[in-house]
Scaffold this motif. Structure first.
Motif, PDB file in Angstrom:
ATOM      1  N   SER A 138      25.209  37.315  30.908  1.00 53.06           N
ATOM      2  CA  SER A 138      24.905  37.329  32.453  1.00 53.06           C
ATOM      3  C   SER A 138      26.360  36.194  32.382  1.00 53.06           C
ATOM      4  O   SER A 138      27.099  35.792  31.516  1.00 53.06           O
ATOM      5  CB  SER A 138      24.473  35.985  32.350  1.00 53.06           C
ATOM      6  N   TRP A 181      25.915  36.609  37.777  1.00 51.22           N
ATOM      7  CA  TRP A 181      25.446  37.868  37.410  1.00 51.22           C
ATOM      8  C   TRP A 181      24.529  38.260  36.283  1.00 51.22           C
ATOM      9  O   TRP A 181      24.648  36.684  35.523  1.00 51.22           O
ATOM     10  CB  TRP A 181      26.331  39.625  37.570  1.00 51.22           C
ATOM     11  N   GLN A 182      23.415  38.754  35.892  1.00 55.75           N
ATOM     12  CA  GLN A 182      22.826  38.873  35.081  1.00 55.75           C
ATOM     13  C   GLN A 182      22.607  40.426  34.622  1.00 55.75           C
ATOM     14  O   GLN A 182      22.215  40.907  35.510  1.00 55.75           O
ATOM     15  CB  GLN A 182      21.523  37.775  34.911  1.00 55.75           C
ATOM     16  N   GLY A 183      22.384  40.765  33.926  1.00 54.41           N
ATOM     17  CA  GLY A 183      21.495  42.088  33.006  1.00 54.41           C
ATOM     18  C   GLY A 183      21.218  41.975  32.013  1.00 54.41           C
ATOM     19  O   GLY A 183      20.260  41.079  31.132  1.00 54.41           O
ATOM     20  N   TYR A 239      34.429  40.592  36.510  1.00 57.55           N
ATOM     21  CA  TYR A 239      32.981  40.106  36.026  1.00 57.55           C
ATOM     22  C   TYR A 239      33.701  38.558  34.709  1.00 57.55           C
ATOM     23  O   TYR A 239      34.730  39.472  33.912  1.00 57.55           O
ATOM     24  CB  TYR A 239      32.439  41.893  35.510  1.00 57.55           C
ATOM     25  N   THR A 242      31.766  37.285  31.226  1.00 57.58           N
ATOM     26  CA  THR A 242      31.231  36.903  31.324  1.00 57.58           C
ATOM     27  C   THR A 242      30.634  35.979  30.268  1.00 57.58           C
ATOM     28  O   THR A 242      31.812  35.261  29.592  1.00 57.58           O
ATOM     29  CB  THR A 242      30.145  37.804  29.170  1.00 57.58           C
ATOM     30  N   TYR A 253      21.486  45.218  36.205  1.00 56.48           N
ATOM     31  CA  TYR A 253      22.574  44.093  36.660  1.00 56.48           C
ATOM     32  C   TYR A 253      21.760  44.457  37.952  1.00 56.48           C
ATOM     33  O   TYR A 253      21.483  44.203  38.449  1.00 56.48           O
ATOM     34  CB  TYR A 253      23.523  45.618  36.197  1.00 56.48           C
ATOM     35  N   ARG A 285      23.444  41.164  41.052  1.00 49.70           N
ATOM     36  CA  ARG A 285      24.256  40.263  41.218  1.00 49.70           C
ATOM     37  C   ARG A 285      23.762  38.843  42.075  1.00 49.70           C
ATOM     38  O   ARG A 285      22.982  39.364  43.721  1.00 49.70           O
ATOM     39  CB  ARG A 285      25.577  41.044  41.674  1.00 49.70           C
TER      40      ARG A 285
END
Length: 127
Positions: free
Chosen positions: A102, A91-93, A123, A125, A69, A71
């Motif tokens: 994200s 953010w992204q995973g 957060y 999504t 992850y 940020r």
């Protein structure tokens, strides 16, 4: 104009991102307030307290297909009357080069002595 709070929070966020990428629980702990709260982006799970978050990260780090992850702050807004600030960003995973989720996030920070600690993160999504 970049304020001292803005720079400190961005540097601390970069350290948090590095700790996540390196699966470094020892580096994450000091960046969180003892009663830090995190609300996840998809199912709105509530992680309350530093210990709960560290346990969750420990599980994430042990996953067979580990998600990294990241940020990325877009802006930091510091209060002129209290030692607090908001960080807004994306953010992204990702697993390897593949982004699996994200979205957007907001974090509340509090200055404690010279350090800025995360008190709360929320957060959303989007992808």
């Amino acid at each position: 104009m970049t304020t001292e709070a803005d720079l400190s929070i961005r540097l601390t966020r970069a350290a948090f991102n590095r700790a996540l990428a390196e699966a470094d629980l020892a580096a994450i702990g000091p960046l969180l307030a003892p009663d830090a709260v995190l609300v996840t982006g998809t199912d709105s799970a509530l992680l309350s307290g530093r210990k709960a978050q560290l346990l969750a990260w420990k599980r994430e780090f042990a996953a067979p297909e580990r998600v990294i992850y990241t940020r990325t702050p877009d802006r930091v807004v510091a209060s002129s009357i209290e030692p607090i600030a908001f960080e807004h960003g994306t953010w992204q995973g990702a697993v390897g080069d593949r982004i699996i989720a994200s979205g957007d996030y907001t974090a509340k920070w509090r200055q404690t002595g010279a350090a800025w600690l995360i008190e709360a993160e929320l957060y959303l999504t989007l992808g």
